[in-house]
Scaffold this motif. Sequence first.
Motif, short mmCIF file in Angstrom:
data_model
loop_
_atom_site.label_atom_id
_atom_site.label_comp_id
_atom_site.label_asym_id
_atom_site.label_seq_id
_atom_site.Cartn_x
_atom_site.Cartn_y
_atom_site.Cartn_z
N GLY A 45 0.82 -1.21 0.00
CA GLY A 45 0.00 0.00 0.00
C GLY A 45 0.85 1.26 0.00
O GLY A 45 0.54 2.24 -0.70
N MET A 46 1.94 1.25 0.76
CA MET A 46 2.84 2.42 0.81
C MET A 46 3.60 2.56 -0.51
O MET A 46 3.76 3.67 -1.03
N TYR A 47 4.05 1.44 -1.05
CA TYR A 47 4.86 1.49 -2.28
C TYR A 47 4.02 1.89 -3.49
O TYR A 47 4.46 2.66 -4.34
N TYR A 48 2.78 1.34 -3.57
CA TYR A 48 1.94 1.60 -4.72
C TYR A 48 0.97 2.76 -4.51
O TYR A 48 0.18 3.09 -5.40
N GLY A 49 0.99 3.36 -3.33
CA GLY A 49 0.19 4.56 -3.08
C GLY A 49 -1.28 4.33 -2.90
O GLY A 49 -2.08 5.24 -3.13
N SER A 50 -1.70 3.14 -2.47
CA SER A 50 -3.12 2.84 -2.30
C SER A 50 -3.53 2.96 -0.83
O SER A 50 -3.08 2.18 0.01
N MET A 51 -4.42 3.92 -0.53
CA MET A 51 -4.90 4.08 0.83
C MET A 51 -5.82 2.93 1.21
O MET A 51 -5.81 2.45 2.35
N ALA A 52 -6.64 2.47 0.26
CA ALA A 52 -7.54 1.35 0.56
C ALA A 52 -6.74 0.10 0.89
O ALA A 52 -7.08 -0.65 1.81
N LEU A 53 -5.64 -0.13 0.15
CA LEU A 53 -4.79 -1.29 0.40
C LEU A 53 -4.05 -1.13 1.72
O LEU A 53 -3.93 -2.07 2.51
N VAL A 176 -12.19 -11.38 11.31
CA VAL A 176 -11.73 -11.90 10.03
C VAL A 176 -12.75 -11.60 8.93
O VAL A 176 -12.39 -11.19 7.82
N ILE A 177 -14.02 -11.81 9.23
CA ILE A 177 -15.07 -11.53 8.24
C ILE A 177 -15.11 -10.05 7.90
O ILE A 177 -15.25 -9.65 6.74
N THR A 178 -14.98 -9.20 8.93
CA THR A 178 -14.93 -7.76 8.71
C THR A 178 -13.73 -7.39 7.85
O THR A 178 -13.83 -6.54 6.96
N ASP A 179 -12.60 -8.03 8.12
CA ASP A 179 -11.39 -7.78 7.33
C ASP A 179 -11.59 -8.20 5.88
O ASP A 179 -11.11 -7.54 4.96
N ALA A 180 -12.29 -9.31 5.67
CA ALA A 180 -12.57 -9.76 4.31
C ALA A 180 -13.43 -8.73 3.57
O ALA A 180 -13.20 -8.45 2.38
N MET A 181 -14.39 -8.14 4.29
CA MET A 181 -15.23 -7.10 3.69
C MET A 181 -14.39 -5.89 3.30
O MET A 181 -14.59 -5.29 2.23
N THR A 182 -13.43 -5.52 4.17
CA THR A 182 -12.55 -4.40 3.87
C THR A 182 -11.71 -4.70 2.63
O THR A 182 -11.46 -3.81 1.81
N SER A 183 -11.26 -5.95 2.49
CA SER A 183 -10.51 -6.35 1.30
C SER A 183 -11.36 -6.20 0.04
O SER A 183 -10.88 -5.74 -1.00
N VAL A 184 -12.63 -6.58 0.15
CA VAL A 184 -13.55 -6.44 -0.99
C VAL A 184 -13.70 -4.97 -1.36
O VAL A 184 -13.67 -4.59 -2.55
N PHE A 185 -13.86 -4.10 -0.34
CA PHE A 185 -13.97 -2.65 -0.59
C PHE A 185 -12.73 -2.12 -1.30
O PHE A 185 -12.82 -1.30 -2.22
N ALA A 186 -11.56 -2.59 -0.84
CA ALA A 186 -10.31 -2.14 -1.45
C ALA A 186 -10.24 -2.55 -2.92
O ALA A 186 -9.84 -1.76 -3.78
N ILE A 187 -10.64 -3.78 -3.20
CA ILE A 187 -10.60 -4.28 -4.59
C ILE A 187 -11.55 -3.48 -5.47
O ILE A 187 -11.21 -3.09 -6.60
N ILE A 188 -12.76 -3.21 -4.95
CA ILE A 188 -13.75 -2.41 -5.71
C ILE A 188 -13.19 -1.02 -6.01
O ILE A 188 -13.28 -0.51 -7.14
N ALA A 189 -12.58 -0.40 -4.99
CA ALA A 189 -12.04 0.95 -5.16
C ALA A 189 -10.91 0.97 -6.17
O ALA A 189 -10.82 1.87 -7.02
N LEU A 190 -10.04 -0.02 -6.10
CA LEU A 190 -8.90 -0.06 -7.02
C LEU A 190 -9.34 -0.32 -8.46
O LEU A 190 -8.81 0.28 -9.40
N MET A 205 -13.02 4.31 0.53
CA MET A 205 -13.12 2.94 1.02
C MET A 205 -12.27 2.74 2.27
O MET A 205 -12.58 1.90 3.11
N GLY A 206 -11.19 3.52 2.37
CA GLY A 206 -10.39 3.48 3.59
C GLY A 206 -11.21 3.96 4.79
O GLY A 206 -11.12 3.39 5.88
N ILE A 207 -12.04 4.98 4.57
CA ILE A 207 -12.91 5.48 5.64
C ILE A 207 -13.97 4.44 5.99
O ILE A 207 -14.26 4.21 7.18
#
Length: 303
Positions: A45-53, A176-190, A205-207
């Motif tokens: 996330g830091m290297y590629y500049g993605s806040m959602a990641l 873990v389920i909440t984290d999976a949802m956050t991963s889905v949000f990150a993928i959608i945003a990207l 999506m980070g918010i």
Amino acid sequence: MNSQTLLKNRTYNHNFHSPNNLAKKGTLQAMIFTLIMMIVEIIGGMYYGSMALLADGWHMSSHALALGLAFFAYAMANKYANDVKFNFGTFKIEILAAFTSAIFLLGIAFFMIYESISRLINPTIIAYKEAIIIALIGLVVNLICAYLLRGEHSHDHTHEHSHPNDLNLKAAYIHVITDAMTSVFAIIALIAGLVFGATWLDPLMGIVGSILIFIWAVSLIKRSSKILLDANMNDEIVNEVLEILTSKKYNNLNLEDLHILQVAGDKYACIISVSSDELVDIKEIKNDLLIHEELVHIIIEVK
């Protein structure tokens, strides 16, 4: 003979909380997977500049901590299970770990909100394709962890089942389920940023991810603090005890005081103070109360 020697020679047992070995094993395995993916996502996330990641990586760090605390609590609860210093066993070691984890999660949530708002105000360049790949790997890890923490539906070759009322296990699973949802949000945003150029969606999506962490943390704080503070006098078992003590059979009793303390996931200790002008059969009262399997330790005082 001193008091410690007397206590060690006692014949009764105050350990009402049986070890959840499946949960202990599952949390350790899930923690290892999570720590590896957490490092990959934060660096990515830091290297590629993605806040959602990056947000998903920080979220993984919070749930790695939760899993680590849960594993440590299981280990300590087992180690000190028969230690005479613990009046009602070591159940609350696990609850204290859950409460501590929740406090840390609040800090992570606020940090993520701050960073996301900063990215909304000052957008950065994102390497979308690389970030999407890392986010997808993160989602797979989350699903693996969810499988390892699948709770009462799991069993090993010894047919030892997990405890359905294990707050630590439930909290870890929800995390873990909440984290999976956050991963889905990150993928959608990207993907939206890559295809439609919607760069604002990534920090948004980070918010959203931080809000999910905040909600989970507050819920866990409420549940764990209630047990830690013995604020359970509105539990169903209280009414069941009162129903017996105030029945016609015991109309000669005056209930002076009542304390119900949770000593395991679904087990309670009961301390009762009664008075009466007639002879009180304590053994009979205990036998009537023990029809409720949740009661594992009953103390009755007659004034």
